[in-house]
Every structure is written in structure tokens, then in C-alpha cells.
Write an enzyme that holds these catalytic residues in place. Structure first.
Site, mmCIF file in Angstrom:
data_model
loop_
_atom_site.group_PDB
_atom_site.id
_atom_site.type_symbol
_atom_site.label_atom_id
_atom_site.label_comp_id
_atom_site.label_asym_id
_atom_site.label_seq_id
_atom_site.Cartn_x
_atom_site.Cartn_y
_atom_site.Cartn_z
ATOM 1 N N GLU A 142 0.827 -1.205 0.000
ATOM 2 C CA GLU A 142 0.000 0.000 0.000
ATOM 3 C C GLU A 142 0.866 1.263 0.000
ATOM 4 O O GLU A 142 0.630 2.199 -0.780
ATOM 5 C CB GLU A 142 -0.929 0.016 1.227
ATOM 6 C CG GLU A 142 -1.922 -1.139 1.269
ATOM 7 C CD GLU A 142 -1.421 -2.339 2.041
ATOM 8 O OE1 GLU A 142 -2.253 -3.031 2.647
ATOM 9 O OE2 GLU A 142 -0.180 -2.592 2.045
ATOM 10 N N ARG A 155 14.534 -23.636 -4.974
ATOM 11 C CA ARG A 155 15.297 -23.322 -3.771
ATOM 12 C C ARG A 155 15.299 -21.819 -3.493
ATOM 13 O O ARG A 155 15.214 -21.387 -2.344
ATOM 14 C CB ARG A 155 16.743 -23.813 -3.910
ATOM 15 C CG ARG A 155 16.929 -25.307 -3.772
ATOM 16 C CD ARG A 155 18.394 -25.676 -3.939
ATOM 17 N NE ARG A 155 18.613 -27.117 -3.783
ATOM 18 C CZ ARG A 155 19.797 -27.704 -3.924
ATOM 19 N NH1 ARG A 155 20.861 -26.976 -4.231
ATOM 20 N NH2 ARG A 155 19.910 -29.005 -3.766
#
Length: 349
Positions: A52, A185
Site C-alpha cells: 500500500e 530453492r
């Protein structure tokens, strides 16, 4: 554009933070005013601006009366290093907030919505909720169960074998599949193996992608006996500080360890360290123990179109009493990666 279109855009923005926001969730934000998108943002990295605020900082226009779309409820608590988002939305004068999922974090979990509504801001939530759950499956499970999300990965032939009877396993899959493992990974905070895999393979458990500059995962080892080879990579290389050892007995080498009485003890410790996203690359014994305990959340398999016949399987006897009790995969994804079929799904049952 309708609510779903903007929420789907927040998903795409949020996904840009894959592998860099843990233990925080993946969040994107879209700001709309007078029917036009005027700014976007996402959470780039733990400790940096939330989605935001990123979108607010990217805006070039006055935000009063605008609508902001976010895939996760704006936070409202102050017990963290970044400022609360709900209060900032009120301060900027937003007229409406459209949310996909409520935040399961007990410090939020509807409180952000209450705060916004109390300030006179219109709030909608529950837009594309199931899709939002899948995007943030790791964060949601870790908040609800207070343990890490465990993603097991294996590579097999069509008859389910991971190695020859003598243990030879390099390589079951093709080069592109092995490179894809390094990509997986890079999306996780840690990698789990057992003592047998450590002793046999002497793995590095690092991300070795061309141009990769992100964090290296924690290398997490489980051992029952405490008998581990001190000369192997995990105890001697430049990333040895990333190696965590959980043992049911005292460790027989000079290396830090955590003594446990159960798998749950280890998961509790990892969660306390804010390690919530873990990939398991172990053999059949440790995987089967985690599966029986209900600690495997996602299962991924690279299947090579070949056969071995006799050989080592990726799973041990689960002692099922009925066919209906067998673990199943849901929400399946599949794709070909080079010559290998990649299947991934959530564990159910």
C-alpha cells in the site's frame, strides 16, 4: 474494469516479491481514481515498504477519494519495523478499499477492516478469495498452524524410483529439471535433509542459478544419532552459518545444534526463528516420518519417462488400513520441464 480484474493485477504484482518477503506475505496494490489506474505497488522485501505504501509513494496524483485494491487486508498494528497501512490509507483520504483475503495474523485478522470502516471508508473483501489463498499458502498456513510450510520435492522414474539398488542416482532427471530445482530453492527460506542424505551425497544445498544474487537458504539437517561427517560442505563452506542441525541425541561433531524430542520441537524452533517456507529434499525415511505426522503441505515431483525396476523408492510404508486413507494431491499444477514432467499439488489427508 471490475473488481476481479484489479485484484488479479494485485496477484501479479505480489508475485514479484517471491523469495524475498519471507516471513511476510506476498502483497500487491493497485490505486484507481475516476475509473483510471493511477498507481501500483508491491511488497519488495522484508523490512521495506508494504504494498500500500509502495503504491502511495509511486502515485503522481492526489489520492483523496481514490479506491485501492489489495490482495491482503491492510495491517493496523505497530509491533513491527514498518508503519501500519490502514492508518495511512485513512490519512490519505481513500474512499474505498477492496480486499481479496483477510489477514490471518492475530494482530490483524479483521481489525484493519474495522479501523477503515470506523473512519468512514467503504470496504469490500472476499474477492477471488481461493486464488488469494493459493498465492499466500505459505504465510496463511504458518499463521494458522504456527509452524513452517513444508514443501517436499523429489525426482523419480515412472516406476517411482529415486535411485538404483546400489544408491546411484545421478542423474534421474535432465539438466533443465535440475536447474528448475535451483529456482525452487530460491523461493524458500530453508532446505531440509536427513543424515543419510548428508552422508551419502555431501550436498551444498545452495542456489546456483546464473546471475543469482539473492539470499542463500538455511540448510536444515535432521539426525537421530548425532553422527555426522564434520568435513562435509554444510559444516565447512562459506555458508556454514546457514546450517541448522536438529538431533535426537547429542551431536558427535563440534558444531552448534538443537536437541529435540520430536519433529514438532524442531518446527517450533524454526517458526520462532521466522523460518516459515521450507523445501524438503530428503530421502524416503525422513519424508515418510513428516508425512505420517501431517507436516507435509505441498508435494512436487519431477518424473522422468524411464524405468529402473528394482531400486529405492521416495516413500516408505505408511501403514494405511484403507485405500480411502491414502494422502491425495489437490490443486494440481503440471508442466513439462525439458524431458521431465513436473507435478505439484497440496497434500490432502
Amino acid at each position: 474494469m471490475n473488481n476481479e480484474t484489479h485484484i488479479r493485477r494485485t496477484f501479479a504484482l505480489a508475485a514479484k516479491g517471491l523469495g524475498t518477503t519471507w516471513p511476510n506475505p506476498l502483497v500487491g496494490a493497485v490505486i484507481v481514481k475516476d475509473g483510471k489506474v493511477i498507481s501500483e505497488g508491491y511488497h519488495h522485501k522484508k523490512g521495506e515498504a508494504h504494498a500500500e505504501l509502495d503504491a502511495i509513494q509511486n502515485a503522481k496524483e492526489d489520492l483523496k477519494g481514490a479506491t485501492i485494491y489489495v490482495n491482503l487486508e491492510p495491517c493496523c498494528h505497530t509491533n513491527k519495523s514498518t508503519p501500519p497501512c490502514a492508518q495511512r490509507l485513512i490519512q490519505e483520504g481513500f474512499a474505498k478499499v477492496v480486499i481479496c483475503n483477510l489477514d490471518p495474523n492475530p494482530s490483524v485478522n479483521g481489525l484493519g477492516v474495522e479501523l477503515l470502516r470506523a473512519a468512514g471508508i467503504e470496504v469490500e473483501h472476499g474477492i477471488l478469495e481461493s486464488e488469494g489463498e493459493k498465492l499466500n499458502e505459505v504465510f496463511f498456513l504458518s499463521q494458522r498452524k504456527k509452524r513452517p510450510f513444508i514443501h517436499f520435492k523429489t525426482a523419480t522414474t515412472l516406476d517411482g524410483k529415486i535411485a538404483m539398488p546400489n544408491g546411484e542416482s545421478q542423474w534421474i532427471t535432465g539438466e533443465k529439471a535440475r536447474e528448475h530445482v535451483h529456482y525452487l530453492r530460491s523461493l524458500h527460506q530453508g532446505i531440509i535433509i536427513g543424515a543419510e542424505t548428508l552422508r551419502r551425497d555431501n550436498p551444498k544445498l545452495t542456489v546456483r542459478l546464473p546471475g543469482y544474487s539473492g539470499p542463500q537458504p538455511f540448510r536444515i539437517v535432521f539426525t537421530k544419532s548425532g553422527d555426522l561427517p564434520s568435513t562435509h560442505h554444510l559444516f565447512t563452506d562459506e555458508f556454514k552459518a546457514n546450517t541448522l542441525v536438529y538431533t535426537f541425541e547429542y551431536l558427535k561433531i563440534d558444531f552448534p545444534f538443537v536437541k529435540i524430542n520430536s519433529l514438532q520441537d524442531a518446527l517450533n524452533d524454526l517458526f520462532s526463528k521466522n523460518i516459515i517456507s521450507i523445501m524438503m529434499e530428503s530421502g524416503s525415511t525422513l519424508f515418510s516420518e513428516f508425512l505420517r505426522a501431517g507436516f507435509i503441505d505441498r508435494f512436487s515431483i519431477y518424473q522422468n519417462p524411464s524405468f529402473i525396476g528394482a531400486g529405492k523408492s521416495f516413500i516408505e510404508n505408511l501403514n494405511l488400513q484403507r485405500l480411502a486413507d491414502r494422502p491425495r494431491l489437490t490443486d494440481m499444477d503440471s508442466s513439462w520441464i525439458g524431458e521431465d514432467l513436473f507435478l505439484s499439488g497440496r497434500i490432502k489427508g
